[in-house]
Design a protein around this motif. Structure first.
Motif, PDB file in Angstrom:
ATOM      1  N   PHE A 113     -26.576 -18.467 -39.906  1.00 56.90           N
ATOM      2  CA  PHE A 113     -27.314 -19.478 -39.149  1.00 56.90           C
ATOM      3  C   PHE A 113     -28.521 -19.953 -39.956  1.00 56.90           C
ATOM      4  CE2 PHE A 113     -30.685 -20.761 -36.261  1.00 56.90           C
ATOM      5  CZ  PHE A 113     -30.044 -21.631 -35.396  1.00 56.90           C
ATOM      6  N   ALA A 114     -29.229 -19.017 -40.564  1.00 58.79           N
ATOM      7  CA  ALA A 114     -30.376 -19.396 -41.399  1.00 58.79           C
ATOM      8  C   ALA A 114     -29.922 -20.205 -42.607  1.00 58.79           C
ATOM      9  CB  ALA A 114     -31.127 -18.149 -41.849  1.00 58.79           C
ATOM     10  N   VAL A 160     -39.699 -24.372 -33.846  1.00 60.29           N
ATOM     11  CA  VAL A 160     -38.784 -24.107 -32.736  1.00 60.29           C
ATOM     12  C   VAL A 160     -38.138 -22.760 -32.988  1.00 60.29           C
ATOM     13  CG1 VAL A 160     -36.734 -24.913 -31.486  1.00 60.29           C
ATOM     14  CG2 VAL A 160     -38.338 -26.579 -32.427  1.00 60.29           C
ATOM     15  N   MET A 161     -37.838 -22.029 -31.917  1.00 50.04           N
ATOM     16  CA  MET A 161     -37.224 -20.713 -32.063  1.00 50.04           C
ATOM     17  C   MET A 161     -35.780 -20.732 -31.587  1.00 50.04           C
ATOM     18  SD  MET A 161     -38.308 -16.998 -30.423  1.00 50.04           S
ATOM     19  CE  MET A 161     -39.940 -16.981 -31.174  1.00 50.04           C
ATOM     20  N   ALA A 162     -34.890 -20.108 -32.376  1.00 51.04           N
ATOM     21  CA  ALA A 162     -33.503 -19.877 -31.978  1.00 51.04           C
ATOM     22  C   ALA A 162     -33.302 -18.378 -31.816  1.00 51.04           C
ATOM     23  CB  ALA A 162     -32.537 -20.427 -33.025  1.00 51.04           C
ATOM     24  N   LEU A 163     -32.606 -17.988 -30.758  1.00 49.88           N
ATOM     25  CA  LEU A 163     -32.420 -16.576 -30.431  1.00 49.88           C
ATOM     26  C   LEU A 163     -30.958 -16.186 -30.621  1.00 49.88           C
ATOM     27  CD1 LEU A 163     -34.165 -14.224 -29.134  1.00 49.88           C
ATOM     28  CD2 LEU A 163     -33.097 -14.879 -26.962  1.00 49.88           C
ATOM     29  N   PRO A 180     -31.392 -21.936 -28.084  1.00 41.70           N
ATOM     30  CA  PRO A 180     -32.795 -22.206 -28.387  1.00 41.70           C
ATOM     31  C   PRO A 180     -33.714 -21.666 -27.284  1.00 41.70           C
ATOM     32  CG  PRO A 180     -31.475 -24.241 -28.249  1.00 41.70           C
ATOM     33  CD  PRO A 180     -30.682 -23.139 -27.644  1.00 41.70           C
ATOM     34  N   ILE A 181     -34.957 -21.380 -27.660  1.00 41.62           N
ATOM     35  CA  ILE A 181     -35.990 -20.999 -26.712  1.00 41.62           C
ATOM     36  C   ILE A 181     -36.760 -22.261 -26.307  1.00 41.62           C
ATOM     37  CG2 ILE A 181     -38.132 -19.705 -26.386  1.00 41.62           C
ATOM     38  CD1 ILE A 181     -35.652 -17.967 -26.405  1.00 41.62           C
ATOM     39  N   VAL A 229     -34.946 -16.712 -35.177  1.00 42.73           N
ATOM     40  CA  VAL A 229     -35.290 -17.526 -36.339  1.00 42.73           C
ATOM     41  C   VAL A 229     -36.314 -18.573 -35.906  1.00 42.73           C
ATOM     42  CG1 VAL A 229     -34.400 -18.921 -38.239  1.00 42.73           C
ATOM     43  CG2 VAL A 229     -32.897 -17.257 -37.121  1.00 42.73           C
ATOM     44  N   VAL A 230     -37.428 -18.641 -36.636  1.00 43.69           N
ATOM     45  CA  VAL A 230     -38.414 -19.688 -36.412  1.00 43.69           C
ATOM     46  C   VAL A 230     -38.109 -20.815 -37.394  1.00 43.69           C
ATOM     47  CG1 VAL A 230     -40.849 -20.311 -36.441  1.00 43.69           C
ATOM     48  CG2 VAL A 230     -40.138 -18.070 -35.585  1.00 43.69           C
ATOM     49  N   LEU A 231     -37.901 -22.014 -36.860  1.00 41.71           N
ATOM     50  CA  LEU A 231     -37.426 -23.146 -37.652  1.00 41.71           C
ATOM     51  C   LEU A 231     -38.424 -24.289 -37.619  1.00 41.71           C
ATOM     52  CD1 LEU A 231     -33.943 -22.940 -36.020  1.00 41.71           C
ATOM     53  CD2 LEU A 231     -34.283 -22.546 -38.448  1.00 41.71           C
TER      54      LEU A 231
END
Length: 423
Positions: A113-114, A160-163, A180-181, A229-231
């Motif tokens: 994903f990253a 934006v954060m993805a969990l 997403p958060i 992941v912080v994007l």
């Protein structure tokens, strides 16, 4: 005449009731949490994500659905056409790092994903709570505190954060999932998950500690940790609507790039003993690419217009191309595409550039810069290929750091899939 076999009944699902651990976003309690978070200024991510909400296209496309929503929310220009003249991210575009056919079977790991995020012009900072938890109670609490800090930052509009989490920990059916958060209610310590499997569950709030704990179970498909992941957009901006369309894409995945990178590194180290000229080195590398791979490592995008033939035609007039026997090839365009890939291999952002033999380094750099200056759009293609290769390499390093071989993991539900009996 034999009777036809009876039809096997197929199970069918339409949504699931949320477990007690989850508070539906649209419920009275969910609205109260929203109001508190809105007043506290921790719903900023919701307002960019909500207009771009999608439903994952396949049972195993939760990672792709999450990422396409984030890319469009952050205003990243894909430099590709979606349909007609429109440039917009769609889940079917996210084929860097793994073929879509593989993703449809087993989903993506956290490191993949990253990788996809970095391939598409995002900075991606990965956090694995499992590594904190392995250190003991104090480290686990420190990891939870860092998770809360990142929730505050992203919910206030900084990225934006993805969990990546286990549904089972939340009391839901299924296992691995990405979403997403959308916000954080600090007063009640609740996290808003904008579930991309909208056919299964609505968006919901969960306690922050439970969200953290849901990242602790290992990915069953790979034995690797889950996490978040912080994007954010890499660089100064997200691209210009007037920028040219991307014409090429790297066709390698993380495992084939790991193999090719290793063989190219060995080739460059061995060639240094012979003090090759730039011309000799270019042809040695092109020959290696042609012989070691079944297809070219770079190809024109399916949506590419007449710009790609024009780019290759102009490239053929450069001094760099003149150093190769492309005119005698049965497929000159394939050689020129490989030459574009070679420019990415020796670009300053590539680790392989440091292995170029000193005898060829200066002349090769001059030939490369001449081509990049003379061929309109070539620099963008080379930079894009170098970015994809960097993302693939980072994916491999991340998986190796977590004790996994850099290759394609086998089938399983641990990566994130809404299919199977546990739907």
């Amino acid at each position: 005449m034999a009777a036809a076999p009876p039809l096997v009944p197929q199970r069918s699902f339409y949504k699931r009731p949320l477990p007690p651990s989850c508070t539906a976003f649209a419920s009275p309690e969910g609205k109260q949490l929203f109001a508190k978070a809105l007043a506290a200024g921790t719903m900023e991510s919701y307002f960019i994500l909500a207009p771009q909400m999608v439903t994952q296209n396949e049972p195993a496309f939760c990672a792709l659905g999450t990422l396409v929503q984030i890319l469009n929310s952050l205003g990243v220009d894909p430099q590709r056409r979606w349909k007609s003249g429109w440039r917009w991210y769609d889940q079917d575009m996210l084929d860097c790092c793994r073929p879509l056919s593989d993703v449809a079977q087993v989903g993506l790991t956290l490191s993949e994903f990253a990788c996809l995020s970095r391939c598409n012009s995002l900075d991606a900072v990965v956090h694995s709570p499992l590594l904190d938890a392995a250190g003991g109670a104090a480290e686990r609490e420190a990891g939870l505190a860092r998770f809360r800090d990142d929730l505050r930052e992203t919910s206030r509009g900084k990225g934006v954060m993805a969990l990546s989490y286990s549904r089972a920990t939340l009391g839901q059916t299924g296992d691995g999932h990405f979403s997403p958060i959308g916000g954080y209610c600090e007063e009640d310590d609740m996290v808003l998950i904008l579930d991309v499997a909208r056919f299964k569950y609505p968006s919901y709030w969960v306690p922050t500690r439970l969200a953290y704990d849901s990242m602790l179970p290992l990915d069953k498909a790979t034995g690797q940790p889950r996490g978040y992941v912080v994007l954010d957009v890499a660089g100064a901006d997200s691209g210009s609507p007037g920028a040219p369309l991307s014409q090429t894409t790297v066709t390698l995945n993380k495992s084939t790039w790991a193999s090719l990178n290793g063989s190219l590194s060995g080739l460059l180290l061995r060639s240094a003993k012979d003090s090759p000229t730039a011309t000799d080195l270019v042809n040695t590398l092109l020959s290696h690419l042609a012989l070691s791979l079944p297809t070219s490592p770079i190809a024109g995008r399916s949506t590419a217009s007449a710009s790609l033939p024009s780019l290759l035609d102009t490239l053929s007039t450069t001094r760099l191309a003149a150093a190769t026997p492309f005119t005698s090839s049965s497929d000159p365009s394939a050689v020129l595409l490989n030459l574009t890939f070679l420019l990415a291999l020796v670009s300053p952002r590539s680790p392989l550039a440091a292995l170029v033999p000193p005898s060829a380094a200066a002349d090769l750099a001059a030939l490369a810069e001449d081509a990049l200056e003379r061929v309109p759009g070539l620099r963008d293609e080379v930079d894009g290929a170098a970015r994809q290769l960097g993302a693939l390499g980072e994916c491999c390093r991340s998986e190796e750091d977590n004790g996994a071989a850099c290759g394609c993991a086998g089938p399983g539900q641990g990566r994130g899939t809404e299919g199977g009996a546990a739907a």
